[in-house]
Design a protein around this motif. Structure first.
Motif, mmCIF file in Angstrom:
data_model
loop_
_atom_site.group_PDB
_atom_site.id
_atom_site.type_symbol
_atom_site.label_atom_id
_atom_site.label_comp_id
_atom_site.label_asym_id
_atom_site.label_seq_id
_atom_site.Cartn_x
_atom_site.Cartn_y
_atom_site.Cartn_z
ATOM 1 N N SER A 144 0.824 -1.204 0.000
ATOM 2 C CA SER A 144 0.000 0.000 0.000
ATOM 3 C C SER A 144 0.857 1.253 0.000
ATOM 4 O O SER A 144 1.977 1.255 0.522
ATOM 5 N N TRP A 145 0.344 2.319 -0.578
ATOM 6 C CA TRP A 145 0.968 3.643 -0.483
ATOM 7 C C TRP A 145 1.028 4.086 0.984
ATOM 8 O O TRP A 145 1.975 4.721 1.413
ATOM 9 N N ASP A 146 0.006 3.741 1.737
ATOM 10 C CA ASP A 146 0.003 4.021 3.169
ATOM 11 C C ASP A 146 0.835 2.990 3.918
ATOM 12 O O ASP A 146 1.109 1.898 3.409
ATOM 13 N N ALA A 147 1.200 3.345 5.155
ATOM 14 C CA ALA A 147 1.891 2.387 6.019
ATOM 15 C C ALA A 147 1.018 1.142 6.185
ATOM 16 O O ALA A 147 -0.215 1.225 6.129
ATOM 17 N N PRO A 148 1.650 -0.029 6.377
ATOM 18 C CA PRO A 148 0.858 -1.257 6.545
ATOM 19 C C PRO A 148 -0.179 -1.108 7.668
ATOM 20 O O PRO A 148 0.113 -0.559 8.733
ATOM 21 N N PHE A 149 -1.374 -1.621 7.405
ATOM 22 C CA PHE A 149 -2.479 -1.496 8.361
ATOM 23 C C PHE A 149 -2.137 -2.067 9.732
ATOM 24 O O PHE A 149 -2.576 -1.558 10.755
ATOM 25 N N SER A 150 -1.348 -3.142 9.760
ATOM 26 C CA SER A 150 -1.024 -3.781 11.037
ATOM 27 C C SER A 150 -0.278 -2.819 11.962
ATOM 28 O O SER A 150 -0.457 -2.843 13.181
ATOM 29 N N HIS A 151 0.544 -1.962 11.382
ATOM 30 C CA HIS A 151 1.297 -0.980 12.182
ATOM 31 C C HIS A 151 0.405 0.208 12.556
ATOM 32 O O HIS A 151 0.415 0.665 13.701
ATOM 33 N N THR A 152 -0.372 0.680 11.591
ATOM 34 C CA THR A 152 -1.275 1.812 11.856
ATOM 35 C C THR A 152 -2.320 1.424 12.903
ATOM 36 O O THR A 152 -2.727 2.265 13.714
ATOM 37 N N ALA A 153 -2.734 0.166 12.908
ATOM 38 C CA ALA A 153 -3.746 -0.288 13.867
ATOM 39 C C ALA A 153 -3.263 -0.145 15.307
ATOM 40 O O ALA A 153 -4.063 0.134 16.215
ATOM 41 N N LYS A 154 -1.956 -0.320 15.526
ATOM 42 C CA LYS A 154 -1.408 -0.149 16.884
ATOM 43 C C LYS A 154 -1.504 1.309 17.312
ATOM 44 O O LYS A 154 -1.849 1.615 18.459
ATOM 45 N N ARG A 155 -1.186 2.222 16.382
ATOM 46 C CA ARG A 155 -1.308 3.659 16.683
ATOM 47 C C ARG A 155 -2.774 4.046 16.895
ATOM 48 O O ARG A 155 -3.095 4.849 17.783
ATOM 49 N N TRP A 156 -3.648 3.453 16.107
ATOM 50 C CA TRP A 156 -5.093 3.712 16.231
ATOM 51 C C TRP A 156 -5.598 3.252 17.602
ATOM 52 O O TRP A 156 -6.352 3.967 18.272
ATOM 53 N N ALA A 157 -5.153 2.096 18.055
ATOM 54 C CA ALA A 157 -5.599 1.564 19.346
ATOM 55 C C ALA A 157 -5.197 2.480 20.502
ATOM 56 O O ALA A 157 -5.925 2.605 21.493
ATOM 57 N N GLU A 158 -4.046 3.127 20.353
ATOM 58 C CA GLU A 158 -3.551 3.998 21.421
ATOM 59 C C GLU A 158 -4.311 5.322 21.496
ATOM 60 O O GLU A 158 -4.733 5.740 22.569
ATOM 61 N N ALA A 159 -4.470 5.978 20.354
ATOM 62 C CA ALA A 159 -4.979 7.354 20.367
ATOM 63 C C ALA A 159 -6.371 7.519 19.760
ATOM 64 O O ALA A 159 -7.004 8.559 19.951
ATOM 65 N N ARG A 160 -6.848 6.516 19.022
ATOM 66 C CA ARG A 160 -8.152 6.618 18.344
ATOM 67 C C ARG A 160 -8.272 7.896 17.516
ATOM 68 O O ARG A 160 -9.300 8.580 17.555
ATOM 69 N N ASP A 161 -7.204 8.214 16.783
ATOM 70 C CA ASP A 161 -7.203 9.400 15.928
ATOM 71 C C ASP A 161 -7.542 8.965 14.506
ATOM 72 O O ASP A 161 -6.704 8.367 13.825
ATOM 73 N N PRO A 162 -8.768 9.255 14.036
ATOM 74 C CA PRO A 162 -9.166 8.735 12.717
ATOM 75 C C PRO A 162 -8.385 9.348 11.555
ATOM 76 O O PRO A 162 -8.368 8.784 10.464
ATOM 77 N N SER A 163 -7.692 10.462 11.774
ATOM 78 C CA SER A 163 -6.968 11.105 10.673
ATOM 79 C C SER A 163 -5.794 10.251 10.188
ATOM 80 O O SER A 163 -5.282 10.470 9.090
ATOM 81 N N ILE A 164 -5.366 9.266 10.988
ATOM 82 C CA ILE A 164 -4.238 8.422 10.569
ATOM 83 C C ILE A 164 -4.680 7.253 9.701
ATOM 84 O O ILE A 164 -3.844 6.550 9.139
ATOM 85 N N ILE A 165 -5.993 7.024 9.586
ATOM 86 C CA ILE A 165 -6.496 5.871 8.827
ATOM 87 C C ILE A 165 -6.427 6.193 7.335
ATOM 88 O O ILE A 165 -7.105 7.094 6.856
ATOM 89 N N TRP A 166 -5.567 5.468 6.626
ATOM 90 C CA TRP A 166 -5.495 5.588 5.155
ATOM 91 C C TRP A 166 -5.190 7.019 4.738
ATOM 92 O O TRP A 166 -5.693 7.515 3.735
ATOM 93 N N GLU A 167 -4.338 7.679 5.515
ATOM 94 C CA GLU A 167 -4.178 9.128 5.349
ATOM 95 C C GLU A 167 -3.535 9.519 4.027
ATOM 96 O O GLU A 167 -3.879 10.564 3.454
ATOM 97 N N GLY A 168 -2.591 8.703 3.528
ATOM 98 C CA GLY A 168 -1.980 9.011 2.241
ATOM 99 C C GLY A 168 -2.998 8.973 1.115
ATOM 100 O O GLY A 168 -3.126 9.920 0.332
ATOM 101 N N HIS A 169 -3.743 7.868 1.050
ATOM 102 C CA HIS A 169 -4.792 7.744 0.031
ATOM 103 C C HIS A 169 -5.802 8.903 0.140
ATOM 104 O O HIS A 169 -6.193 9.490 -0.867
ATOM 105 N N LYS A 170 -6.234 9.182 1.366
ATOM 106 C CA LYS A 170 -7.287 10.184 1.562
ATOM 107 C C LYS A 170 -6.843 11.590 1.179
ATOM 108 O O LYS A 170 -7.676 12.476 0.999
ATOM 109 N N ALA A 171 -5.507 11.794 1.008
ATOM 110 C CA ALA A 171 -5.029 13.086 0.488
ATOM 111 C C ALA A 171 -5.570 13.334 -0.920
ATOM 112 O O ALA A 171 -5.596 14.477 -1.385
#
Length: 262
Positions: free
Chosen positions: A182-209
């Motif tokens: 993926s153009w974005d960081a692998p989901f498995s790594h982003t999911a760990k950051r998501w679990a910590e902060a629940r910041d939706p802006s990090i989900i698929w952020e490259g694509h969503k640009a």
């Protein structure tokens, strides 16, 4: 000098895992010894012994996603709109062909840890390191650190963040690519950051640009380690699938001289 070609595409294959289990392609191979009956359907009375060596034809049946193998994402993949909501996002068959045969630039982020999200500052620093000034319509390829054909490929490599993506598209880049899943960081790594902060802006952020500035992107490229930072052309015309979010792409780098002397 003779033109040199470097294949930047992975094969569509049953044998090497390059997608999550639910998304893997399936190829069914029908070969010469068992297809004579398909030919006989067109020629009533034909027997197997009528055909040379008793052989029919080879033909394959594919069950595919438009995102299997090396492919080009259209803006439609990222979001239903682009230009900050001003226009519908184009599908892959609507992309102009002149985007897909252009000078290439390679940014090497393969020393970054898996899951790292590349920033605009890191893009700028890499361009400075290689001594290249970005031009509009350059095709920007990212060597991510992911290695096709190795275990857990879909968890490998760094990703391009929203600001890194916009850094490129604000300067007129319309086509980018990565050798990661993926153009974005692998989901498995982003999911760990998501679990910590629940910041939706990090989900698929490259694509969503692509909501702000539409662009096309290749994923699952190969052989980027064979390329110099610049001095080559990229040919990457996507398959014309009506209304689709992506098209299969045979991406190739072309050199007018030996790679490295370009």
């Amino acid at each position: 000098a003779m033109t040199q070609f470097i294949d930047l595409s992975i094969p569509i294959t049953n044998d090497v895992v390059s997608d999550p289990p639910v998304m893997r392609p399936q190829i069914t191979y029908m070969t010469h010894e068992n297809t004579w009956e398909q030919i006989a359907m067109f020629f009533p009375g034909l027997t197997q012994s009528d055909l040379p060596d008793g052989e029919g034809w080879a033909v394959e049946s594919l069950t595919l996603s438009t995102h299997n193998g090396t492919h080009m994402d259209a803006p439609w993949h990222f979001h239903s709109t682009t230009d900050s909501g001003a226009s519908p996002a184009p599908s892959i068959d609507e992309a102009p062909l002149d985007l897909f045969f252009r000078p290439g630039v390679k940014l090497d982020f393969s020393n970054k840890p898996n899951g790292h999200v590349v920033s605009a500052a890191e893009v700028e620093a890499e361009l400075a390191r290689i001594g290249y000034e970005l031009q509009p319509l350059d095709i920007v390829l990212v060597q991510s650190g992911a290695v096709y054909g190795t275990d857990n490929f879909t968890d490998q490599g760094c990703g391009m963040g929203a600001e890194a993506t916009l850094y490129l598209t604000e300067r007129g880049v319309k086509v980018v690519g990565t050798d990661a899943w993926s153009w974005d960081a692998p989901f498995s790594h982003t999911a760990k950051r998501w679990a910590e902060a629940r910041d939706p802006s990090i989900i698929w952020e490259g694509h969503k640009a692509g909501r702000d500035i539409g662009y096309c992107q290749m994923e699952k490229l190969a052989n980027l380690h064979l390329l110099p930072p610049f001095g080559f052309l990229v040919s990457c015309f996507p398959y014309k699938i009506k209304g689709a979010s992506a098209g299969f792409t045979r991406a190739v780098a072309l050199f007018e001289d030996e790679p490295g002397n370009a």
